[in-house]
Write an enzyme that holds these catalytic residues in place. Sequence first.
Site, PDB file in Angstrom:
ATOM      1  N   MET A  17      -7.072 -16.051  -9.704  1.00  0.00           N
ATOM      2  CA  MET A  17      -6.624 -14.709 -10.111  1.00  0.00           C
ATOM      3  C   MET A  17      -6.460 -14.669 -11.617  1.00  0.00           C
ATOM      4  SD  MET A  17      -3.906 -13.824  -7.040  1.00  0.00           S
ATOM      5  CE  MET A  17      -3.247 -15.492  -6.852  1.00  0.00           C
ATOM      6  N   CYS A  99     -16.399 -10.824  -8.319  1.00  0.00           N
ATOM      7  CA  CYS A  99     -15.622  -9.960  -9.210  1.00  0.00           C
ATOM      8  C   CYS A  99     -16.440  -8.728  -9.592  1.00  0.00           C
ATOM      9  CB  CYS A  99     -15.215 -10.724 -10.469  1.00  0.00           C
ATOM     10  SG  CYS A  99     -14.233  -9.715 -11.613  1.00  0.00           S
ATOM     11  N   ASN A 210     -11.134 -14.324   2.989  1.00  0.00           N
ATOM     12  CA  ASN A 210     -10.207 -13.823   1.973  1.00  0.00           C
ATOM     13  C   ASN A 210     -10.122 -12.307   2.107  1.00  0.00           C
ATOM     14  OD1 ASN A 210     -10.583 -12.944  -1.412  1.00  0.00           O
ATOM     15  ND2 ASN A 210      -8.679 -13.733  -0.600  1.00  0.00           N
ATOM     16  N   GLY A 212      -6.686  -9.263   2.430  1.00  0.00           N
ATOM     17  CA  GLY A 212      -5.772  -8.593   3.339  1.00  0.00           C
ATOM     18  C   GLY A 212      -4.922  -9.483   4.221  1.00  0.00           C
ATOM     19  N   GLY A 232      -4.422 -14.519  -1.828  1.00  0.00           N
ATOM     20  CA  GLY A 232      -4.396 -14.103  -3.220  1.00  0.00           C
ATOM     21  C   GLY A 232      -3.063 -13.532  -3.643  1.00  0.00           C
ATOM     22  N   ARG A 233      -3.003 -12.227  -3.776  1.00  0.00           N
ATOM     23  CA  ARG A 233      -1.810 -11.592  -4.328  1.00  0.00           C
ATOM     24  C   ARG A 233      -0.565 -11.759  -3.477  1.00  0.00           C
ATOM     25  NH1 ARG A 233      -5.985 -10.463  -6.721  1.00  0.00           N
ATOM     26  NH2 ARG A 233      -6.010  -9.672  -8.844  1.00  0.00           N
TER      27      ARG A 233
END
EC number: 1.3.1.91
Length: 332
Positions: A17, A99, A210, A212, A232-233
Amino acid sequence: MIALPPAPATRLTVAPMMDWTDRHCRVFHRLLAPNARLYTEMVHAQAVIHGDRERLLGFDPVEHPVALQLGGSDPAHLAQATRIGADWGYDEVNLNVGCPSDRVQAGRFGACLMKEPSLVADCVATMAAAASVPVTVKCRLGVDEMEDYGVFRRFIDTVASAGCGLFVVHARKAWLQGLSPKENREIPPLRYDWVHQLKRERPDLRVLINGGLATVEDAVAQLATLDGVMIGRAAYHEPYRLHLMDRAMFAPEQAPRPRAELLRALRPYVEDCRGRGIAVKHLTRHLLGLFHGQPGGRAYRQVLSEGAPRADAGWDLLERALAVTERREDAA
Protein backbone atom coordinates in the site's frame (compact mmCIF):
# COMPACT_ATOMS: atom_id res chain seq x y z
CA MET A 1 11.36 -25.12 -12.54
CA ILE A 2 9.17 -22.33 -11.15
CA ALA A 3 10.30 -21.02 -7.77
CA LEU A 4 7.48 -20.58 -5.25
CA PRO A 5 7.31 -19.44 -1.64
CA PRO A 6 6.53 -22.22 0.86
CA ALA A 7 2.77 -22.84 0.85
CA PRO A 8 2.08 -21.81 4.49
CA ALA A 9 3.85 -18.49 3.88
CA THR A 10 1.16 -17.44 1.41
CA ARG A 11 -1.94 -18.22 3.47
CA LEU A 12 -2.01 -14.71 4.90
CA THR A 13 -0.36 -11.74 3.18
CA VAL A 14 -0.51 -7.99 3.75
CA ALA A 15 -1.00 -5.93 0.61
CA PRO A 16 1.52 -3.42 -0.72
CA MET A 17 0.00 0.00 0.00
CA MET A 18 1.58 3.22 -1.21
CA ASP A 19 2.60 5.62 1.56
CA TRP A 20 1.58 3.07 4.20
CA THR A 21 3.51 -0.21 4.17
CA ASP A 22 6.94 1.27 4.82
CA ARG A 23 9.52 -0.51 6.96
CA HIS A 24 8.07 0.81 10.25
CA CYS A 25 4.60 -0.37 9.32
CA ARG A 26 5.92 -3.80 8.36
CA VAL A 27 7.77 -4.26 11.65
CA PHE A 28 4.52 -3.51 13.48
CA HIS A 29 2.57 -5.89 11.24
CA ARG A 30 5.15 -8.60 11.88
CA LEU A 31 4.46 -8.34 15.62
CA LEU A 32 0.75 -8.64 14.95
CA ALA A 33 1.03 -11.45 12.41
CA PRO A 34 4.15 -13.58 12.93
CA ASN A 35 3.19 -15.91 10.06
CA ALA A 36 2.09 -13.43 7.40
CA ARG A 37 4.02 -12.56 4.27
CA LEU A 38 4.62 -8.80 4.10
CA TYR A 39 4.97 -6.63 0.99
CA THR A 40 6.73 -3.35 0.41
CA GLU A 41 5.11 -0.36 -1.18
CA MET A 42 5.37 -0.51 -4.95
CA VAL A 43 8.78 0.72 -6.12
CA HIS A 44 9.44 1.46 -9.77
CA ALA A 45 12.24 -0.56 -11.29
CA GLN A 46 14.05 2.59 -12.40
CA ALA A 47 14.00 3.91 -8.83
CA VAL A 48 15.56 0.67 -7.60
CA ILE A 49 18.29 0.92 -10.23
CA HIS A 50 19.09 4.61 -9.86
CA GLY A 51 17.66 5.72 -6.50
CA ASP A 52 18.67 5.66 -2.84
CA ARG A 53 18.55 1.94 -2.20
CA GLU A 54 18.84 2.13 1.56
CA ARG A 55 15.79 4.39 1.68
CA LEU A 56 13.83 2.41 -0.90
CA LEU A 57 14.86 -1.16 -0.12
CA GLY A 58 16.14 -1.21 3.46
CA PHE A 59 14.23 -3.41 5.87
CA ASP A 60 14.58 -4.93 9.32
CA PRO A 61 15.47 -8.65 9.50
CA VAL A 62 12.36 -9.34 11.59
CA GLU A 63 10.23 -8.60 8.54
CA HIS A 64 11.03 -11.92 6.84
CA PRO A 65 9.31 -13.28 4.87
CA VAL A 66 9.02 -10.02 2.98
CA ALA A 67 8.40 -9.38 -0.72
CA LEU A 68 9.48 -6.47 -2.89
CA GLN A 69 6.78 -5.19 -5.22
CA LEU A 70 8.05 -3.65 -8.44
CA GLY A 71 6.36 -1.43 -10.99
CA GLY A 72 7.49 -1.15 -14.57
CA SER A 73 7.10 -2.60 -18.04
CA ASP A 74 10.64 -2.76 -19.40
CA PRO A 75 11.83 -6.37 -19.09
CA ALA A 76 15.52 -5.44 -18.86
CA HIS A 77 14.93 -2.85 -16.14
CA LEU A 78 12.68 -5.20 -14.19
CA ALA A 79 15.26 -7.96 -14.42
CA GLN A 80 17.97 -5.66 -13.08
CA ALA A 81 15.72 -4.46 -10.26
CA THR A 82 14.80 -8.06 -9.41
CA ARG A 83 18.47 -8.98 -9.16
CA ILE A 84 19.09 -6.01 -6.88
CA GLY A 85 16.09 -6.91 -4.70
CA ALA A 86 17.30 -10.47 -4.35
CA ASP A 87 20.77 -9.25 -3.41
CA TRP A 88 19.18 -7.09 -0.69
CA GLY A 89 17.61 -10.23 0.75
CA TYR A 90 13.96 -10.08 -0.33
CA ASP A 91 12.16 -13.41 -0.29
CA GLU A 92 10.00 -12.70 -3.34
CA VAL A 93 9.64 -10.12 -6.09
CA ASN A 94 6.10 -9.23 -7.14
CA LEU A 95 5.14 -7.40 -10.33
CA ASN A 96 2.32 -4.86 -10.03
CA VAL A 97 -0.29 -5.37 -12.74
CA GLY A 98 -3.15 -3.92 -10.73
CA CYS A 99 -2.66 -0.25 -9.86
CA PRO A 100 -5.02 1.96 -11.94
CA SER A 101 -3.75 5.45 -11.05
CA ASP A 102 -3.24 8.02 -13.81
CA ARG A 103 0.43 8.43 -12.88
CA VAL A 104 1.04 4.71 -13.15
CA GLN A 105 -0.79 4.47 -16.47
CA ALA A 106 1.29 7.34 -17.83
CA GLY A 107 4.37 5.24 -17.13
CA ARG A 108 2.80 2.22 -18.90
CA PHE A 109 2.70 -0.05 -15.90
CA GLY A 110 0.21 -1.25 -13.33
CA ALA A 111 -3.33 -2.29 -14.34
CA CYS A 112 -3.03 -1.09 -17.95
CA LEU A 113 -0.67 -4.05 -18.52
CA MET A 114 -3.70 -6.36 -18.28
CA LYS A 115 -4.18 -5.39 -21.94
CA GLU A 116 -0.68 -6.62 -22.83
CA PRO A 117 -0.31 -10.18 -21.53
CA SER A 118 2.62 -10.96 -23.84
CA LEU A 119 4.58 -8.01 -22.47
CA VAL A 120 3.82 -9.08 -18.91
CA ALA A 121 5.01 -12.58 -19.80
CA ASP A 122 8.26 -11.16 -21.21
CA CYS A 123 8.76 -9.17 -18.02
CA VAL A 124 8.16 -12.20 -15.81
CA ALA A 125 10.47 -14.41 -17.86
CA THR A 126 13.39 -11.98 -17.64
CA MET A 127 12.75 -11.33 -13.94
CA ALA A 128 12.67 -15.06 -13.16
CA ALA A 129 15.91 -15.58 -15.09
CA ALA A 130 17.63 -12.77 -13.20
CA ALA A 131 17.42 -14.24 -9.70
CA SER A 132 16.43 -17.42 -7.88
CA VAL A 133 13.74 -15.81 -5.71
CA PRO A 134 10.08 -16.43 -6.65
CA VAL A 135 8.62 -13.94 -9.12
CA THR A 136 4.90 -13.42 -8.64
CA VAL A 137 2.18 -11.18 -10.10
CA LYS A 138 -0.59 -9.11 -8.52
CA CYS A 139 -3.33 -8.33 -11.02
CA ARG A 140 -6.99 -7.48 -11.51
CA LEU A 141 -9.74 -9.43 -13.28
CA GLY A 142 -9.40 -7.04 -16.20
CA VAL A 143 -9.71 -3.39 -17.14
CA ASP A 144 -12.33 -1.19 -18.78
CA GLU A 145 -14.71 -3.20 -20.99
CA MET A 146 -12.97 -6.51 -20.30
CA GLU A 147 -15.87 -8.55 -18.89
CA ASP A 148 -14.96 -12.02 -20.18
CA TYR A 149 -13.66 -14.69 -17.80
CA GLY A 150 -11.97 -16.39 -20.75
CA VAL A 151 -9.90 -13.27 -21.45
CA PHE A 152 -8.84 -13.15 -17.81
CA ARG A 153 -7.84 -16.81 -17.81
CA ARG A 154 -5.86 -16.40 -21.03
CA PHE A 155 -3.96 -13.54 -19.38
CA ILE A 156 -3.13 -15.84 -16.44
CA ASP A 157 -2.15 -18.71 -18.74
CA THR A 158 0.12 -16.49 -20.82
CA VAL A 159 1.94 -15.13 -17.79
CA ALA A 160 2.11 -18.53 -16.06
CA SER A 161 3.76 -20.03 -19.13
CA ALA A 162 6.58 -17.49 -18.68
CA GLY A 163 7.41 -18.75 -15.19
CA CYS A 164 4.92 -17.27 -12.75
CA GLY A 165 3.36 -19.85 -10.45
CA LEU A 166 1.65 -17.52 -7.97
CA PHE A 167 -0.97 -14.88 -8.69
CA VAL A 168 -2.55 -12.47 -6.23
CA VAL A 169 -5.86 -11.52 -7.81
CA HIS A 170 -7.72 -8.38 -6.75
CA ALA A 171 -11.21 -9.71 -7.49
CA ARG A 172 -12.40 -6.58 -9.30
CA LYS A 173 -11.65 -5.15 -12.69
CA ALA A 174 -10.35 -1.59 -12.91
CA TRP A 175 -11.56 1.39 -14.92
CA LEU A 176 -8.53 3.20 -16.31
CA GLN A 177 -10.49 6.41 -16.90
CA GLY A 178 -13.20 8.05 -14.83
CA LEU A 179 -12.53 6.45 -11.45
CA SER A 180 -9.95 7.38 -8.83
CA PRO A 181 -7.77 4.65 -7.28
CA LYS A 182 -10.04 4.79 -4.22
CA GLU A 183 -13.17 4.40 -6.36
CA ASN A 184 -11.50 1.53 -8.22
CA ARG A 185 -11.23 -0.27 -4.87
CA GLU A 186 -14.94 0.18 -4.18
CA ILE A 187 -17.13 0.65 -7.26
CA PRO A 188 -16.30 -2.23 -9.65
CA PRO A 189 -18.14 -5.27 -8.26
CA LEU A 190 -16.25 -8.06 -6.57
CA ARG A 191 -16.21 -11.32 -8.53
CA TYR A 192 -14.84 -13.91 -6.13
CA ASP A 193 -16.36 -16.60 -8.37
CA TRP A 194 -13.81 -15.84 -11.12
CA VAL A 195 -10.92 -16.35 -8.72
CA HIS A 196 -12.34 -19.63 -7.42
CA GLN A 197 -13.02 -20.83 -10.97
CA LEU A 198 -9.42 -20.05 -11.90
CA LYS A 199 -8.15 -22.20 -9.03
CA ARG A 200 -10.45 -25.07 -10.01
CA GLU A 201 -9.31 -24.94 -13.61
CA ARG A 202 -5.63 -24.29 -12.87
CA PRO A 203 -4.99 -26.28 -9.65
CA ASP A 204 -1.22 -26.26 -10.17
CA LEU A 205 -1.11 -22.47 -9.78
CA ARG A 206 -0.93 -20.81 -6.37
CA VAL A 207 -3.92 -18.43 -6.31
CA LEU A 208 -4.43 -15.77 -3.63
CA ILE A 209 -7.46 -13.51 -3.40
CA ASN A 210 -7.57 -9.80 -2.51
CA GLY A 211 -10.40 -7.31 -2.17
CA GLY A 212 -13.17 -6.74 0.33
CA LEU A 213 -12.00 -9.27 2.91
CA ALA A 214 -12.61 -7.31 6.09
CA THR A 215 -13.47 -9.94 8.71
CA VAL A 216 -11.65 -12.93 10.12
CA GLU A 217 -14.50 -15.18 9.03
CA ASP A 218 -14.41 -13.88 5.45
CA ALA A 219 -10.67 -14.41 5.19
CA VAL A 220 -10.62 -17.89 6.71
CA ALA A 221 -13.51 -19.04 4.51
CA GLN A 222 -11.46 -18.33 1.36
CA LEU A 223 -8.84 -20.85 2.44
CA ALA A 224 -11.23 -23.73 1.90
CA THR A 225 -10.50 -23.55 -1.85
CA LEU A 226 -7.77 -20.95 -2.41
CA ASP A 227 -4.10 -20.86 -1.42
CA GLY A 228 -4.22 -17.63 0.52
CA VAL A 229 -5.68 -14.20 1.13
CA MET A 230 -4.21 -10.73 0.87
CA ILE A 231 -5.52 -8.15 3.32
CA GLY A 232 -5.12 -4.45 2.61
CA ARG A 233 -6.79 -1.49 4.24
CA ALA A 234 -8.60 -3.58 6.84
CA ALA A 235 -5.18 -4.59 8.20
CA TYR A 236 -4.00 -1.00 8.24
CA HIS A 237 -7.02 0.81 9.65
CA GLU A 238 -7.83 -1.91 12.19
CA PRO A 239 -4.50 -3.68 12.72
CA TYR A 240 -5.71 -5.87 15.58
CA ARG A 241 -7.87 -7.63 13.00
CA LEU A 242 -4.66 -8.75 11.31
CA HIS A 243 -3.55 -10.33 14.58
CA LEU A 244 -6.88 -12.15 14.88
CA MET A 245 -6.54 -13.46 11.33
CA ASP A 246 -3.04 -14.75 12.00
CA ARG A 247 -4.23 -16.55 15.13
CA ALA A 248 -7.25 -18.04 13.35
CA MET A 249 -5.18 -19.35 10.43
CA PHE A 250 -2.02 -20.53 12.17
CA ALA A 251 -2.65 -21.00 15.90
CA PRO A 252 -6.41 -21.24 16.59
CA GLU A 253 -5.73 -23.00 19.88
CA GLN A 254 -3.92 -19.93 21.23
CA ALA A 255 -5.76 -16.94 22.66
CA PRO A 256 -5.05 -13.61 20.92
CA ARG A 257 -2.55 -11.38 22.67
CA PRO A 258 -3.97 -8.20 24.25
CA ARG A 259 -3.52 -5.00 22.27
CA ALA A 260 -1.40 -3.34 24.97
CA GLU A 261 0.93 -6.35 25.13
CA LEU A 262 1.44 -6.27 21.37
CA LEU A 263 2.19 -2.56 21.41
CA ARG A 264 4.66 -2.85 24.28
CA ALA A 265 6.49 -5.54 22.30
CA LEU A 266 7.32 -2.76 19.83
CA ARG A 267 9.24 -0.77 22.46
CA PRO A 268 12.76 -2.02 21.60
CA TYR A 269 12.20 -1.08 17.96
CA VAL A 270 10.84 2.35 18.84
CA GLU A 271 13.77 3.07 21.15
CA ASP A 272 16.26 1.83 18.57
CA CYS A 273 14.73 4.14 15.96
CA ARG A 274 14.87 7.08 18.36
CA GLY A 275 18.52 6.28 19.03
CA ARG A 276 19.16 6.54 15.30
CA GLY A 277 17.44 9.91 15.10
CA ILE A 278 14.16 8.71 13.56
CA ALA A 279 11.25 10.82 14.80
CA VAL A 280 8.55 8.85 16.59
CA LYS A 281 5.86 10.36 14.35
CA HIS A 282 7.09 8.13 11.52
CA LEU A 283 6.14 5.10 13.61
CA THR A 284 3.02 6.24 15.46
CA ARG A 285 1.09 7.03 12.27
CA HIS A 286 0.86 3.27 11.70
CA LEU A 287 -0.39 2.57 15.22
CA LEU A 288 -3.45 4.81 15.35
CA GLY A 289 -6.00 2.10 14.59
CA LEU A 290 -4.83 -0.47 17.14
CA PHE A 291 -7.62 0.37 19.60
CA HIS A 292 -10.30 0.96 16.97
CA GLY A 293 -13.73 0.41 18.49
CA GLN A 294 -12.34 -0.08 21.98
CA PRO A 295 -12.93 1.96 25.16
CA GLY A 296 -10.46 4.83 25.06
CA GLY A 297 -9.65 4.29 21.39
CA ARG A 298 -10.42 7.85 20.40
CA ALA A 299 -8.41 9.29 23.29
CA TYR A 300 -5.51 6.94 22.43
CA ARG A 301 -5.44 8.31 18.87
CA GLN A 302 -5.64 11.87 20.16
CA VAL A 303 -2.69 11.42 22.51
CA LEU A 304 -0.54 9.98 19.71
CA SER A 305 -1.64 12.51 17.09
CA GLU A 306 -1.01 15.51 19.31
CA GLY A 307 2.22 14.27 20.89
CA ALA A 308 4.04 12.60 17.99
CA PRO A 309 5.07 15.82 16.18
CA ARG A 310 7.08 16.96 19.22
CA ALA A 311 10.80 16.62 18.63
CA ASP A 312 11.35 15.05 22.07
CA ALA A 313 8.56 12.46 21.72
CA GLY A 314 9.64 8.93 22.60
CA TRP A 315 8.34 5.74 24.13
CA ASP A 316 6.78 7.65 27.01
CA LEU A 317 4.25 9.04 24.54
CA LEU A 318 3.02 5.54 23.72
CA GLU A 319 2.79 4.69 27.41
CA ARG A 320 0.63 7.77 27.95
CA ALA A 321 -1.63 6.68 25.11
CA LEU A 322 -1.88 3.18 26.59
CA ALA A 323 -2.67 4.60 30.01
CA VAL A 324 -5.73 6.32 28.57
CA THR A 325 -7.09 3.06 27.19
CA GLU A 326 -6.39 1.21 30.43
CA ARG A 327 -8.25 3.83 32.46
CA ARG A 328 -11.22 3.60 30.12
CA GLU A 329 -11.20 -0.20 30.32
CA ASP A 330 -11.19 -0.04 34.14
CA ALA A 331 -14.07 2.43 34.10
CA ALA A 332 -16.06 0.22 31.74
